[in-house]
Design an enzyme around this catalytic site. Sequence first.
Site, PDB file in Angstrom:
ATOM      1  N   HIS A 306       0.742  -1.185  -0.066  1.00 48.33           N
ATOM      2  CA  HIS A 306      -0.047   0.012   0.085  1.00 48.33           C
ATOM      3  C   HIS A 306       0.883   1.299   0.151  1.00 48.33           C
ATOM      4  O   HIS A 306       1.790   1.145   0.558  1.00 48.33           O
ATOM      5  CB  HIS A 306      -0.873  -0.037   1.311  1.00 48.33           C
ATOM      6  CG  HIS A 306      -2.052   1.002   1.036  1.00 48.33           C
ATOM      7  ND1 HIS A 306      -1.814   2.123   1.298  1.00 48.33           N
ATOM      8  CD2 HIS A 306      -3.377   0.704   0.529  1.00 48.33           C
ATOM      9  CE1 HIS A 306      -3.254   2.873   1.177  1.00 48.33           C
ATOM     10  NE2 HIS A 306      -3.873   2.015   0.682  1.00 48.33           N
ATOM     11  N   ASP A 363      -8.158  -4.194  -0.774  1.00 46.71           N
ATOM     12  CA  ASP A 363      -8.750  -4.649  -2.015  1.00 46.71           C
ATOM     13  C   ASP A 363      -8.583  -6.244  -2.363  1.00 46.71           C
ATOM     14  O   ASP A 363      -9.078  -6.871  -3.211  1.00 46.71           O
ATOM     15  CB  ASP A 363      -7.914  -3.925  -3.259  1.00 46.71           C
ATOM     16  CG  ASP A 363      -8.400  -2.486  -3.495  1.00 46.71           C
ATOM     17  OD1 ASP A 363      -9.673  -2.363  -3.095  1.00 46.71           O
ATOM     18  OD2 ASP A 363      -7.666  -1.896  -3.650  1.00 46.71           O
TER      19      ASP A 363
HETATM   20  N1  CMC Z   1       4.470  -7.323  -5.443  1.00 42.32           N
HETATM   21  C1  CMC Z   1       5.574  -7.553  -5.626  1.00 42.32           C
HETATM   22  N2  CMC Z   1       6.401  -6.439  -5.041  1.00 42.32           N
HETATM   23  C2  CMC Z   1       6.146  -5.446  -4.651  1.00 42.32           C
HETATM   24  C3  CMC Z   1       4.704  -5.063  -4.579  1.00 42.32           C
HETATM   25  C4  CMC Z   1       3.873  -6.146  -5.148  1.00 42.32           C
HETATM   26  N3  CMC Z   1       2.577  -5.999  -4.916  1.00 42.32           N
HETATM   27  N4  CMC Z   1       4.548  -3.956  -3.994  1.00 42.32           N
HETATM   28  C5  CMC Z   1       5.518  -3.389  -3.741  1.00 42.32           C
HETATM   29  N5  CMC Z   1       6.800  -4.284  -4.134  1.00 42.32           N
HETATM   30  C6  CMC Z   1       8.154  -4.200  -3.800  1.00 42.32           C
HETATM   31  C7  CMC Z   1       8.813  -3.187  -4.704  1.00 42.32           C
HETATM   32  O1  CMC Z   1       8.984  -3.847  -5.999  1.00 42.32           O
HETATM   33  C8  CMC Z   1       9.873  -2.472  -3.857  1.00 42.32           C
HETATM   34  O2  CMC Z   1      10.841  -3.545  -3.879  1.00 42.32           O
HETATM   35  P1  CMC Z   1      12.486  -3.221  -3.880  1.00 42.32           P
HETATM   36  O3  CMC Z   1      12.438  -2.472  -2.359  1.00 42.32           O
HETATM   37  O4  CMC Z   1      13.334  -4.186  -3.921  1.00 42.32           O
HETATM   38  O5  CMC Z   1      12.806  -1.941  -4.880  1.00 42.32           O
HETATM   39  C9  CMC Z   1       9.495  -2.548  -2.358  1.00 42.32           C
HETATM   40  O6  CMC Z   1       8.264  -3.685  -2.486  1.00 42.32           O
HETATM   41  C10 CMC Z   1       8.665  -1.203  -1.932  1.00 42.32           C
HETATM   42  O7  CMC Z   1       7.566  -0.844  -3.247  1.00 42.32           O
HETATM   43  P2  CMC Z   1       7.322   0.363  -3.565  1.00 42.32           P
HETATM   44  O8  CMC Z   1       6.917   0.487  -5.267  1.00 42.32           O
HETATM   45  O9  CMC Z   1       8.161   1.458  -3.073  1.00 42.32           O
HETATM   46  O10 CMC Z   1       5.907   0.558  -2.855  1.00 42.32           O
HETATM   47  P3  CMC Z   1       4.898   1.862  -3.025  1.00 42.32           P
HETATM   48  O11 CMC Z   1       4.396   2.405  -1.701  1.00 42.32           O
HETATM   49  O12 CMC Z   1       5.616   2.881  -4.027  1.00 42.32           O
HETATM   50  O13 CMC Z   1       3.697   1.175  -3.826  1.00 42.32           O
HETATM   51  C11 CMC Z   1       1.609   0.018  -4.408  1.00 42.32           C
HETATM   52  C12 CMC Z   1       2.593   0.926  -3.334  1.00 42.32           C
HETATM   53  C13 CMC Z   1       0.251  -0.094  -3.528  1.00 42.32           C
HETATM   54  C14 CMC Z   1       1.612   0.884  -5.555  1.00 42.32           C
HETATM   55  C15 CMC Z   1       2.356  -1.247  -4.707  1.00 42.32           C
HETATM   56  O14 CMC Z   1       2.509  -1.906  -3.421  1.00 42.32           O
HETATM   57  C16 CMC Z   1       1.635  -2.078  -5.537  1.00 42.32           C
HETATM   58  O15 CMC Z   1       1.712  -2.058  -6.799  1.00 42.32           O
HETATM   59  N6  CMC Z   1       0.725  -3.028  -5.254  1.00 42.32           N
HETATM   60  C17 CMC Z   1      -0.170  -3.802  -6.196  1.00 42.32           C
HETATM   61  C18 CMC Z   1      -1.573  -2.850  -6.360  1.00 42.32           C
HETATM   62  C19 CMC Z   1      -2.384  -2.832  -5.452  1.00 42.32           C
HETATM   63  O16 CMC Z   1      -2.844  -3.858  -4.652  1.00 42.32           O
HETATM   64  N7  CMC Z   1      -2.905  -1.514  -5.264  1.00 42.32           N
HETATM   65  C20 CMC Z   1      -4.089  -1.266  -4.384  1.00 42.32           C
HETATM   66  C21 CMC Z   1      -3.478  -0.422  -3.430  1.00 42.32           C
HETATM   67  S1  CMC Z   1      -4.954  -0.274  -2.141  1.00 42.32           S
HETATM   68  C22 CMC Z   1      -5.885   0.755  -2.821  1.00 42.32           C
HETATM   69  C23 CMC Z   1      -6.409   2.188  -2.502  1.00 42.32           C
HETATM   70  O17 CMC Z   1      -6.190   2.290  -1.341  1.00 42.32           O
HETATM   71  O18 CMC Z   1      -6.717   3.016  -3.228  1.00 42.32           O
END
Ligand code: CMC
Length: 427
Positions: A306, A363
């Site tokens: 998240h 979700d």
């Molecule tokens: N699967 C695999 N790896 C992941 C995932 C995932 N779902 N999410 C984050 N990571 C990894 C990412 O590759 C990174 O790894 P590293 O440190 O080795 O580079 C680490 O975890 C940190 O990730 P981040 O991209 O910095 O996290 P973020 O805060 O930018 O992104 C997110 C958050 C929600 C966009 C992401 O976790 C994601 O794409 N999740 C899947 C989509 C999803 O379920 N979205 C719904 C969010 S809840 C809805 C709402 O409230 O609107």
Amino acid sequence: MSEIAKLELNGKTYEFPVTEGTEKEKAIDISKLRDLTGYITMDQGYKNTGSCYSNITFLDGELGILKYRGYTIEELAEKSNFLEVSYLLIFGKLPSKTELEKFENGIRKYSLVHEEMKNIIDGFPKTAHPMGVLASLTSALTAFNPKSVNANNESEMFEAVCKTMSKFLVIATWTYRKNKGYPLNYYDNTKNYVENFMQLMFSLPTGPYKIDPVVVSALDKLFILHADHEQNCSTSTVRIVGSSHAGLFASISAGVSALWGPLHGGANQAVLEMLEEIKDNGGDVAKYILKAKDKDDPFRLMGFGHRVYKNFDPRAKIIKKAADDVLDTLGIDDPILEIAKQLEKAALEDDYFKSRNLYPNVDFYSGIIYRALGIPTDMFTVMFAIGRLPGWIAQWKEMRLNKEPIGRPRQIYTGNVGLQYVDINQR
Ligand code: CMC
């Protein structure tokens, strides 16, 4: 003594006041920055930028806390119900019995949607995505309810709130009925709001429709959990559109469009699509866990992680229990849901996910519940919108009552400079 932030720029020192919220969050007030220095701040995605003061929702992503008007989400999900929470968000306090009754009756009073709205629905192709149709229909409600609302007038505002809560629910379900080719249902004033959602969606003229109380209770919880989430993409959209003094329906229609995106409300649909893909490719969960961990593979586990909750999503904890209850009660045997359980277990035990604090988010479980209830995948984000509606209304109302100025960010221009116009024949 109140804190002061100092900025040194080109040999000069500027001072800016620090403001503090009731939950001790702090912000440097830079509203005079440009006047004093000629500079602006750059913060793409506004991750460090407060856009408003708000009394509605508090969340702490590090500690996994979510509160509406000071009440924890855990307590509200356990003891309250969606309409009461809607009242709390919109009007700022828990209603008395009489106030809640007045609210429910207000919703009933305005639940008829103008019959001519059906002509608009007929204009959409059957294949249209329900979120696109919902955004258009919400906007079209303005045409049938052209009187603009004076947010400072309590009775006008109350009427507008009731109209929005009832008509939005009806048209949201109509997007599904239209797609299925079923006759469009009317709100039934003998039932409560969430029961109405079920009958509007699923009851057919050919026979009686029995509403399962376990399903109603799970949906009620889901709607509560989605009801507000402070300044997320769709809510900020509603506030910024409303800041131009656009009406409530128009602002909410913009919120629906913002919610539609897969990085926001569209994620619950993406979860189910991912589960279906895993099933169609042989159901090998371990393979997909490896793919998610592979930095050269763009695949991510949808429904995990998240943007703001970095330890756990408090909503996910609550909804996991509701998902278990629904699956047990309905006795559903669905390979997709089996894959979801395996995926959840595998990810929660895997070091990659544990070390990055990647837990299932709301979700992940909401998609599972919707699937179990027979709600089609492309309606999932519409479900989110129904839940988020009171939050959007509350934020719109607060923004207008606070007399917030029109939202107008600035930019740093990076385009061409000083070009001379060349006649078309010389280009
Ligand atoms: N699967 C695999 N790896 C992941 C995932 C995932 N779902 N999410 C984050 N990571 C990894 C990412 O590759 C990174 O790894 P590293 O440190 O080795 O580079 C680490 O975890 C940190 O990730 P981040 O991209 O910095 O996290 P973020 O805060 O930018 O992104 C997110 C958050 C929600 C966009 C992401 O976790 C994601 O794409 N999740 C899947 C989509 C999803 O379920 N979205 C719904 C969010 S809840 C809805 C709402 O409230 O609107």
